[in-house]
Scaffold this active site. Sequence first.
Site, mmCIF file in Angstrom:
data_model
loop_
_atom_site.group_PDB
_atom_site.id
_atom_site.type_symbol
_atom_site.label_atom_id
_atom_site.label_comp_id
_atom_site.label_asym_id
_atom_site.label_seq_id
_atom_site.Cartn_x
_atom_site.Cartn_y
_atom_site.Cartn_z
ATOM 1 N N GLU A 178 -10.346 -27.047 -24.678
ATOM 2 C CA GLU A 178 -9.922 -26.279 -23.503
ATOM 3 C C GLU A 178 -11.131 -25.485 -22.997
ATOM 4 O OE1 GLU A 178 -6.110 -24.556 -23.755
ATOM 5 O OE2 GLU A 178 -6.435 -23.159 -22.106
ATOM 6 N N ASN A 221 -4.534 -21.394 -28.116
ATOM 7 C CA ASN A 221 -3.267 -22.020 -27.732
ATOM 8 C C ASN A 221 -2.971 -23.003 -28.861
ATOM 9 O OD1 ASN A 221 -3.038 -20.676 -25.274
ATOM 10 N ND2 ASN A 221 -4.337 -22.174 -24.232
ATOM 11 N N GLU A 302 0.563 -15.925 -21.706
ATOM 12 C CA GLU A 302 0.562 -17.206 -20.997
ATOM 13 C C GLU A 302 1.572 -18.185 -21.589
ATOM 14 O OE1 GLU A 302 -3.680 -18.287 -20.858
ATOM 15 O OE2 GLU A 302 -3.826 -17.154 -18.993
ATOM 16 N N ARG A 335 -5.086 -10.889 -30.371
ATOM 17 C CA ARG A 335 -5.689 -10.799 -29.032
ATOM 18 C C ARG A 335 -4.889 -9.880 -28.098
ATOM 19 N NH1 ARG A 335 -6.361 -15.619 -26.036
ATOM 20 N NH2 ARG A 335 -8.536 -15.368 -25.478
ATOM 21 N N ARG A 346 -2.382 -6.777 -12.788
ATOM 22 C CA ARG A 346 -2.724 -7.512 -14.007
ATOM 23 C C ARG A 346 -3.821 -6.801 -14.807
ATOM 24 N NH1 ARG A 346 -5.036 -13.729 -14.358
ATOM 25 N NH2 ARG A 346 -5.914 -13.528 -16.432
ATOM 26 N N ASP A 375 -10.156 -11.448 -16.831
ATOM 27 C CA ASP A 375 -10.351 -12.688 -17.570
ATOM 28 C C ASP A 375 -11.725 -13.310 -17.343
ATOM 29 O OD1 ASP A 375 -10.011 -14.963 -18.995
ATOM 30 O OD2 ASP A 375 -8.609 -15.922 -17.629
ATOM 31 N N GLU A 403 -16.525 -21.027 -18.313
ATOM 32 C CA GLU A 403 -15.289 -21.362 -17.600
ATOM 33 C C GLU A 403 -15.342 -20.929 -16.141
ATOM 34 O OE1 GLU A 403 -11.724 -19.620 -19.271
ATOM 35 O OE2 GLU A 403 -10.496 -20.265 -17.581
ATOM 36 N N HIS A 535 -11.769 -13.820 -9.200
ATOM 37 C CA HIS A 535 -10.697 -14.809 -9.283
ATOM 38 C C HIS A 535 -10.360 -15.508 -7.965
ATOM 39 C CE1 HIS A 535 -8.167 -16.818 -12.001
ATOM 40 N NE2 HIS A 535 -8.082 -15.833 -12.853
HETATM 41 O O1 GCW Z 1 -8.527 -17.587 -18.754
HETATM 42 C C1 GCW Z 1 -7.653 -18.191 -19.546
HETATM 43 C C2 GCW Z 1 -8.110 -19.603 -19.652
HETATM 44 C C3 GCW Z 1 -7.248 -20.324 -20.641
HETATM 45 C C4 GCW Z 1 -7.359 -19.601 -21.964
HETATM 46 C C5 GCW Z 1 -6.915 -18.154 -21.772
HETATM 47 C C6 GCW Z 1 -7.060 -17.340 -23.032
HETATM 48 C C7 GCW Z 1 -7.253 -20.521 -24.146
HETATM 49 O O2 GCW Z 1 -8.081 -20.199 -18.397
HETATM 50 O O3 GCW Z 1 -7.694 -21.634 -20.725
HETATM 51 O O4 GCW Z 1 -6.611 -20.212 -22.955
HETATM 52 O O5 GCW Z 1 -7.701 -17.571 -20.800
HETATM 53 O O6 GCW Z 1 -8.096 -16.718 -23.196
HETATM 54 O O7 GCW Z 1 -6.154 -17.334 -23.837
#
Ligand code: GCW
Length: 715
Positions: A178, A221, A302, A335, A346, A375, A403, A535
């Site tokens: 991922e 995940n 998520e 986390r 957010r 993020d 990312e 974002h």
């Molecule tokens: O920003 C998001 C990412 C996800 C990621 C999540 C996280 C692993 O797009 O892909 O999942 O953060 O950090 O949990």
Amino acid sequence: MMRMIRSTIRYAILFLLLIPGQVAAEDGSRLWLRFQPLEADEALPFTSIQGREASIATREFQEAWTAMAGKPLPVTKRTDNGTLILGTLGERVLRPFSLDKELKSLGREGYLIQTLSHRGREVTVVAAAEEAGLLYGTYHLLRLIQTGEPLDRLNIRETPAYDLRLLNHWDNLNGTVERGYAGYSIWKWDELPDIISPRYKEYALANASIGINGTVLNNVNASPSILTPEYLEKVRVVANELRPYHIKVYLSINFSSPAELGGLKHSDPLDKEVQEWWNEKVKEIYRLIPDFGGFLVKANSEGLPGPQDYGRTHADGANMLADALKPHGGVVMWRAFVYNPTREDRAKQAYQEFKPLDGSFRDNVIVQVKNGPVDFQPREPFSPLFGAMEQTLLMPELQITQEYLGFSNHLVFLATQWKEFFESETYCQGPGSTVAKTTDGSLFSALSPGSVTAIAGVANIGEDTNWCGHHFAQANWYAFGRLAWNHRLTADQIAEEWLRMTFTKEASFVAPVKEMMLQSWETTVNYMMPLGLHHIFAWDHHYGPEPWCDVPGARADWLPRYYHNASTTGIGFDRTTNGSDAVSQYHSPLNEQFNDVTRCPEELILWFHHVPWDHEMKSGRTLWDELCYRYDLGVQQVREFQKVWDRAEQFVDEVRFKQVQSKLKIHARDAVWWKDACLLYFQTYSGMPIPYDIERPVHELDELKQIRLNLKHHN
Ligand code: GCW
């Protein structure tokens, strides 16, 4: 006849120069551990070596030395001028130097490197209390040799800033990664436990060379399957490969494992049966892997399961796992990346969730917090949780994989970003309370005598030959390790070391390329999201721009509009006391500074304020003009990178030169794409002209809106 012999010899030499092994050698696979042959004028002080043969430090040194000097250092029992002595506490070779007390004070992983005199002979001593420290010290010495530092008056003492220095792999059990942009996972779950890829050892070595001492093998995940006996056996084999290099294995777990795997009715953390399931599972893991590190947990985030599914808190969930791990010495990294599609900003949610729990976590729980409150955006302020939790261990999570920074196509050196983060003032205990100090134990050391400090980086590693997709992305893996060891190092120092080892020591190469690296993060912020924008990426893949993105039915906080709020009156997210009030999560005087549009750092102005298009910026320009100039500057800077790289051609092997050159072409095209997309789109709101002295758009907005990248395979 003579001519024939001569030409045969000539062809033989030519052939030797062209043997595939030699050409292929510069494919980036050796990272910063190339150990190039020493040049004739590099007189090194070492004549012989004393050290335990069985020690991995001695072995690694000899191997590297052989590559550099052509033959190993002669092993000796005598102490001569130039003897290199490698040893740990209590070993005979260290006896003449009375270092015991000092070595004990350096802890398990610390080391010293000193030029010492013994009976009139000058020797170099690398010493540590334990093997781990000795290995780190040995790699430090090898770094000095490779970078061409003087070696005659050494007086070095080092201890790490953080106890746990971890990579987090977001690697799935099916081999995909991922947010990975360097190919499939290096963990070959299908082949394990029978086939052991040679890459595991290379990986361990590379990490040890920069002080990384732990790795979370699987995606946060997490699939429950990682805890099946079948997978644990595979994990055991990987752990065995990494152990000699002092790298511990950790796993991400799925909170519903008791139900999904154990067949229990649910996974409520306060249920005795559930607790028992975890206790037994943990025992099973430690039977296989006695030095197992612990769990990393993404819960109620998520869509993943977590303690809140049963009306429990994050602390209830974390503490249950902590209790199971405690008898074995394991930790829980829990986390704080949580947010829900509520009306609340957010950026405020992680703080709101975790701050009230301060003081309620066990001492082997570490709350893992992303550097920023949203993020991993190109630029964010630091998360206000840093400096807010005085009775909870907090560890930073940085993202090494790009990312949100152009994947493995854009050249972005992240040490500069991370330094900004580490050095941010939280003011939690007045000036000087930097983020680094809130996490490395220097401010809240009273937590508990046995508690550890930690830091994690989301890995950018895959099965690509060069490990990271882009040759320069290796520098981010390297920088993460170096900063986790010592966050006081400068980005400049790290780039310099890395370039010298990865490419060449030649000053006319290092100086301009280093400059390019040091500028590259700010450059990316300029052409992607300057002035605190965030974002505004395309839906899902996070690569290109899509500030207009609208997906019917999608969560509002997954859409760019939520963040940029562009309208005819202005642009930006009002997080002031009149808006979402996120500013109030920061300590004074930072909260007042962020709250005041005239005092808010312009780098973050649109993060904290909704600003009118004609607002006057420090440069004297309107906000609109400033935005245009920043986007344009970003594009111009990438074009400059192309020139810097082309000028460096003579210093770089052909393969790596061409690969970086091609990536820079994509990089430059993407920068223009970003600039045109954002300016043309935002112009529909500002209604103002693009200043005439900057590069004109080369795209039509409608044409850009049609772009649909199929980047699914990257996720
Ligand atoms: O920003 C998001 C990412 C996800 C990621 C999540 C996280 C692993 O797009 O892909 O999942 O953060 O950090 O949990």
